[in-house]
Design a protein around this motif. Structure first.
Motif, PDB file in Angstrom:
ATOM      1  N   GLU A 163      72.924  82.887  52.600  1.00 60.03           N
ATOM      2  CA  GLU A 163      72.078  81.697  51.844  1.00 60.03           C
ATOM      3  C   GLU A 163      70.760  81.578  51.305  1.00 60.03           C
ATOM      4  N   PRO A 164      70.220  82.179  52.812  1.00 58.95           N
ATOM      5  CA  PRO A 164      68.744  82.002  52.397  1.00 58.95           C
ATOM      6  C   PRO A 164      68.460  82.725  51.405  1.00 58.95           C
ATOM      7  N   GLU A 165      68.186  83.881  50.374  1.00 59.50           N
ATOM      8  CA  GLU A 165      68.547  84.112  49.460  1.00 59.50           C
ATOM      9  C   GLU A 165      68.948  83.425  48.079  1.00 59.50           C
ATOM     10  N   ALA A 166      69.855  82.654  48.277  1.00 58.43           N
ATOM     11  CA  ALA A 166      70.099  82.002  46.928  1.00 58.43           C
ATOM     12  C   ALA A 166      69.116  81.058  47.220  1.00 58.43           C
ATOM     13  N   MET A 167      68.711  80.623  48.746  1.00 57.49           N
ATOM     14  CA  MET A 167      67.557  79.200  48.903  1.00 57.49           C
ATOM     15  C   MET A 167      66.353  79.692  47.494  1.00 57.49           C
ATOM     16  N   GLU A 168      66.027  80.932  47.709  1.00 60.01           N
ATOM     17  CA  GLU A 168      64.910  81.315  47.219  1.00 60.01           C
ATOM     18  C   GLU A 168      64.882  81.692  45.442  1.00 60.01           C
ATOM     19  N   VAL A 169      66.579  81.966  45.340  1.00 59.15           N
ATOM     20  CA  VAL A 169      66.189  81.836  43.598  1.00 59.15           C
ATOM     21  C   VAL A 169      66.817  80.235  43.118  1.00 59.15           C
ATOM     22  N   GLU A 170      67.215  79.580  43.828  1.00 61.48           N
ATOM     23  CA  GLU A 170      67.803  77.981  43.586  1.00 61.48           C
ATOM     24  C   GLU A 170      65.865  77.809  43.598  1.00 61.48           C
ATOM     25  N   GLU A 171      65.159  77.755  44.961  1.00 60.40           N
ATOM     26  CA  GLU A 171      63.453  77.449  44.018  1.00 60.40           C
ATOM     27  C   GLU A 171      63.228  78.198  43.502  1.00 60.40           C
ATOM     28  N   ASP A 172      63.073  78.984  42.713  1.00 59.88           N
ATOM     29  CA  ASP A 172      62.238  79.867  41.852  1.00 59.88           C
ATOM     30  C   ASP A 172      63.235  78.911  40.042  1.00 59.88           C
ATOM     31  N   ALA A 173      64.553  77.991  40.461  1.00 62.67           N
ATOM     32  CA  ALA A 173      65.440  77.559  38.701  1.00 62.67           C
ATOM     33  C   ALA A 173      64.586  76.198  38.758  1.00 62.67           C
ATOM     34  N   PRO A 174      65.030  76.281  37.712  1.00 62.78           N
ATOM     35  CA  PRO A 174      64.223  74.813  37.475  1.00 62.78           C
ATOM     36  C   PRO A 174      64.401  72.994  38.713  1.00 62.78           C
ATOM     37  N   LEU A 175      64.117  72.253  38.669  1.00 67.84           N
ATOM     38  CA  LEU A 175      64.522  72.094  39.665  1.00 67.84           C
ATOM     39  C   LEU A 175      65.782  70.921  39.346  1.00 67.84           C
ATOM     40  N   GLU A 176      66.003  71.069  38.062  1.00 66.12           N
ATOM     41  CA  GLU A 176      66.762  69.915  37.518  1.00 66.12           C
ATOM     42  C   GLU A 176      68.500  71.206  38.495  1.00 66.12           C
ATOM     43  N   ASP A 177      68.307  72.083  38.033  1.00 66.81           N
ATOM     44  CA  ASP A 177      68.988  72.896  38.850  1.00 66.81           C
ATOM     45  C   ASP A 177      70.061  72.505  40.150  1.00 66.81           C
ATOM     46  N   TRP A 178      68.702  72.149  40.804  1.00 70.81           N
ATOM     47  CA  TRP A 178      68.918  72.015  42.277  1.00 70.81           C
ATOM     48  C   TRP A 178      69.802  71.276  42.959  1.00 70.81           C
ATOM     49  N   THR A 179      70.507  71.287  43.766  1.00 75.07           N
ATOM     50  CA  THR A 179      71.993  70.176  44.332  1.00 75.07           C
ATOM     51  C   THR A 179      70.756  68.923  45.013  1.00 75.07           C
ATOM     52  N   VAL A 180      70.792  67.999  45.440  1.00 73.06           N
ATOM     53  CA  VAL A 180      70.705  66.493  45.668  1.00 73.06           C
ATOM     54  C   VAL A 180      70.615  67.280  47.146  1.00 73.06           C
ATOM     55  N   LYS A 181      70.993  67.588  47.921  1.00 68.17           N
ATOM     56  CA  LYS A 181      70.671  68.479  49.269  1.00 68.17           C
ATOM     57  C   LYS A 181      69.468  69.415  49.067  1.00 68.17           C
ATOM     58  N   GLU A 182      69.871  69.591  48.719  1.00 63.73           N
ATOM     59  CA  GLU A 182      68.852  70.439  48.477  1.00 63.73           C
ATOM     60  C   GLU A 182      67.278  70.017  47.812  1.00 63.73           C
ATOM     61  N   LEU A 183      67.235  69.292  47.301  1.00 69.09           N
ATOM     62  CA  LEU A 183      66.497  68.254  46.753  1.00 69.09           C
ATOM     63  C   LEU A 183      65.816  67.395  47.444  1.00 69.09           C
ATOM     64  N   LYS A 184      66.622  67.002  48.765  1.00 69.00           N
ATOM     65  CA  LYS A 184      66.285  66.377  49.854  1.00 69.00           C
ATOM     66  C   LYS A 184      65.626  66.512  51.452  1.00 69.00           C
ATOM     67  N   ASP A 185      66.254  68.210  51.306  1.00 66.31           N
ATOM     68  CA  ASP A 185      66.029  69.261  52.131  1.00 66.31           C
ATOM     69  C   ASP A 185      64.450  68.997  51.562  1.00 66.31           C
ATOM     70  N   GLU A 186      64.062  69.556  50.377  1.00 67.23           N
ATOM     71  CA  GLU A 186      62.332  70.194  50.357  1.00 67.23           C
ATOM     72  C   GLU A 186      62.111  68.751  49.729  1.00 67.23           C
ATOM     73  N   CYS A 187      62.415  67.308  49.838  1.00 63.53           N
ATOM     74  CA  CYS A 187      61.309  66.211  49.810  1.00 63.53           C
ATOM     75  C   CYS A 187      60.741  66.384  51.315  1.00 63.53           C
ATOM     76  N   LYS A 188      61.317  66.645  52.084  1.00 62.42           N
ATOM     77  CA  LYS A 188      61.768  66.545  53.858  1.00 62.42           C
ATOM     78  C   LYS A 188      60.621  67.439  53.619  1.00 62.42           C
ATOM     79  N   THR A 189      60.143  68.854  53.482  1.00 58.66           N
ATOM     80  CA  THR A 189      59.928  69.939  53.802  1.00 58.66           C
ATOM     81  C   THR A 189      58.742  69.549  53.316  1.00 58.66           C
TER      82      THR A 189
END
Length: 180
Positions: free
Chosen positions: A13-39
């Motif tokens: 999962e952490p590797e997936a998060m890292e890969v997804e963070e490099d991906a365009p924000l549009e490809d992120w899930t709403v949950k991942e976006l919310k987590d990033e907003c909190k961060t």
């Protein structure tokens, strides 16, 4: 087997998060976006498009702030280097003045280091406690003054004797001239 699969998924999962963070924000899930907003410390409420916009703004602000901080740090560092050079130059210029001021101040206010240096300058022992050093310095300073006063008194006495002798010689010469 299920526990092993879950552990493998959590590890991946952490590797997936890292890969997804490099991906365009549009490809992120709403949950991942919310987590990033909190961060990033921004609101995590709203639709996916709003979350993406907030994250982009926050990251742009962080980048601007980081660039400004780097530029400010470089300017501060440069100013510190210049200030240090100016202070060093001023210290070198003020050093003789500082020594004069220290020498004019009461010995009791001097540091032990300064007292020891003065002892060395005067050619007396620099060993002992502060009070002993002060006493030695006072004695050493008094001795040359007394010696100088004695020398001056002796010179004056010699001059007076010479004047008396000279006067006696002149008187004798006048008497001899009168006798002849």
């Amino acid at each position: 087997e299920a526990a092993v699969e879950e552990a493998a998924e959590e590890a991946a999962e952490p590797e997936a998060m890292e890969v997804e963070e490099d991906a365009p924000l549009e490809d992120w899930t709403v949950k991942e976006l919310k987590d990033e907003c909190k961060t990033l410390g921004v609101s995590d409420k709203g639709k996916k498009a709003e979350l993406i916009e907030r994250i982009k703004e926050a990251k742009a602000t962080v980048e601007d702030t980081t660039e400004a901080a780097v530029e400010e740090e470089a300017a501060v560092e440069e100013a510190a280097v210049e200030e240090a050079a100016v202070e060093e130059e001023a210290a070198v210029e003020a050093e003789p003045e500082a020594m004069e001021i220290e020498e004019d101040g009461p010995l009791e206010e001097w540091t032990v280091k300064e007292l020891k240096e003065e002892c060395k300058t005067l050619g007396v022992s620099d060993k002992g406690k502060k009070t002993e050093l002060i006493e030695r310095i006072k004695e050493a300073r008094a001795t040359p003054e007394e010696a100088a006063e004695e020398v001056i008194a002796e010179e004056e006495a010699v001059v007076e004797e010479a004047a008396v002798e000279e006067a006696a010689v002149e008187e004798a010469a006048v008497e001899e001239a009168a006798v002849e």
